[in-house]
Design an enzyme around this catalytic site. Structure first.
Site, PDB file in Angstrom:
ATOM      1  N   GLU A   1       1.054   3.995   1.756  1.00  0.00           N
ATOM      2  CA  GLU A   1       1.604   4.497   3.027  1.00  0.00           C
ATOM      3  C   GLU A   1       2.764   3.629   3.503  1.00  0.00           C
ATOM      4  O   GLU A   1       3.791   4.139   3.974  1.00  0.00           O
ATOM      5  CB  GLU A   1       0.521   4.535   4.119  1.00  0.00           C
ATOM      6  CG  GLU A   1      -0.678   5.415   3.789  1.00  0.00           C
ATOM      7  CD  GLU A   1      -1.813   4.649   3.097  1.00  0.00           C
ATOM      8  OE1 GLU A   1      -1.542   3.805   2.216  1.00  0.00           O
ATOM      9  OE2 GLU A   1      -2.974   4.904   3.448  1.00  0.00           O
TER      10      GLU A   1
ATOM     11  N   HIS B   1       0.862  -1.187   0.000  1.00  0.00           N
ATOM     12  CA  HIS B   1       0.000   0.000   0.000  1.00  0.00           C
ATOM     13  C   HIS B   1       0.898   1.236   0.000  1.00  0.00           C
ATOM     14  O   HIS B   1       2.042   1.178   0.481  1.00  0.00           O
ATOM     15  CB  HIS B   1      -0.899   0.013   1.245  1.00  0.00           C
ATOM     16  CG  HIS B   1      -2.021  -0.977   1.188  1.00  0.00           C
ATOM     17  ND1 HIS B   1      -3.059  -0.973   2.096  1.00  0.00           N
ATOM     18  CD2 HIS B   1      -2.263  -1.999   0.324  1.00  0.00           C
ATOM     19  CE1 HIS B   1      -3.901  -1.952   1.789  1.00  0.00           C
ATOM     20  NE2 HIS B   1      -3.442  -2.603   0.728  1.00  0.00           N
TER      21      HIS B   1
ATOM     22  N   CYS C   1      -2.179   0.094   7.288  1.00  0.00           N
ATOM     23  CA  CYS C   1      -1.402   1.322   7.146  1.00  0.00           C
ATOM     24  C   CYS C   1      -1.497   2.196   8.397  1.00  0.00           C
ATOM     25  O   CYS C   1      -0.509   2.812   8.799  1.00  0.00           O
ATOM     26  CB  CYS C   1      -1.841   2.089   5.910  1.00  0.00           C
ATOM     27  SG  CYS C   1      -1.407   1.228   4.382  1.00  0.00           S
TER      28      CYS C   1
ATOM     29  N   CYS D   1      -5.892   2.333   5.653  1.00  0.00           N
ATOM     30  CA  CYS D   1      -6.563   1.098   6.092  1.00  0.00           C
ATOM     31  C   CYS D   1      -6.003   0.689   7.456  1.00  0.00           C
ATOM     32  O   CYS D   1      -5.098   1.343   7.988  1.00  0.00           O
ATOM     33  CB  CYS D   1      -6.355  -0.002   5.057  1.00  0.00           C
ATOM     34  SG  CYS D   1      -4.668  -0.645   5.014  1.00  0.00           S
TER      35      CYS D   1
HETATM   36 ZN   LIG Z   1      -3.346   0.429   3.537  1.00  0.00          ZN
END
Ligand SMILES: [Zn+2]
Length: 166
Positions: free
Chosen positions: A60, A58, A92, A89
């Site tokens: 981040e 992801h 993250c 999320c």
């Molecule tokens: Zn994430």
């Protein structure tokens, strides 16, 4: 909600721009930037899930990898802000917590993203807002979002339109 300054807007816009870099490479539309307290861009990344086959790639998390590769210290990160094109999320939000970063600014929120996720057959999300997660943090983590919602939504609209056409 406390104020968002010009540097916040500039760095969040860069994160949104990176979300289009992600889709250009076949990934979902997410980008992230780590900025210093004085508004300097310290690290950045785009989502690279599809490209790498790594489900943890992801934006981040990748931005934190960039920060580590650049040797950013804990002290610098403690003063930094994570700018995410979409609300972080659970994974993250956890990674941001472990980095020591104390401030998060995000574009499109998780609730607004739900409309797009419905287009993704069989996809579910582990839904837990950043606010709820950070409410349990032993140290305060400031969170601002949604910010620049319209601009942050545009890459998602463009990305998911491809699937709607089928
Ligand atoms: Zn994430």
């Amino acid at each position: 909600m406390p104020e968002i300054n010009d540097a916040d807007t500039r760095l969040l816009r860069r994160a949104i721009e990176l979300s289009t870099v992600a889709t250009a490479n076949g990934n979902r539309p997410f980008g992230a930037v780590i900025g210093s307290a004085s508004g300097e861009l310290l690290a950045e990344a785009a989502n690279s899930n599809r490209q790498t086959g790594d489900c943890t790639a992801h934006a981040e998390v990748m931005a934190l990898h960039d920060a580590a590769a650049k040797g950013l210290s804990r002290e610098v990160l403690a003063q930094a802000t994570m700018y995410a094109s979409g609300e972080p999320c659970v994974m993250c939000a956890g990674a941001i917590f472990w980095s020591g970063i104390g401030r998060v600014v995000f574009g499109i929120d998780a609730v607004s993203m739900r409309a797009f996720r419905k287009l993704d057959q069989g996809a579910g999300d582990l839904e837990w807002s950043c606010q709820e997660i950070y409410a349990r943090s032993p140290r305060p983590i400031e969170i601002h979002g949604p910010v620049l919602l319209e601009e942050a939504t545009a890459p998602h609209t463009a990305y998911w339109a491809r699937f709607q056409a089928d």
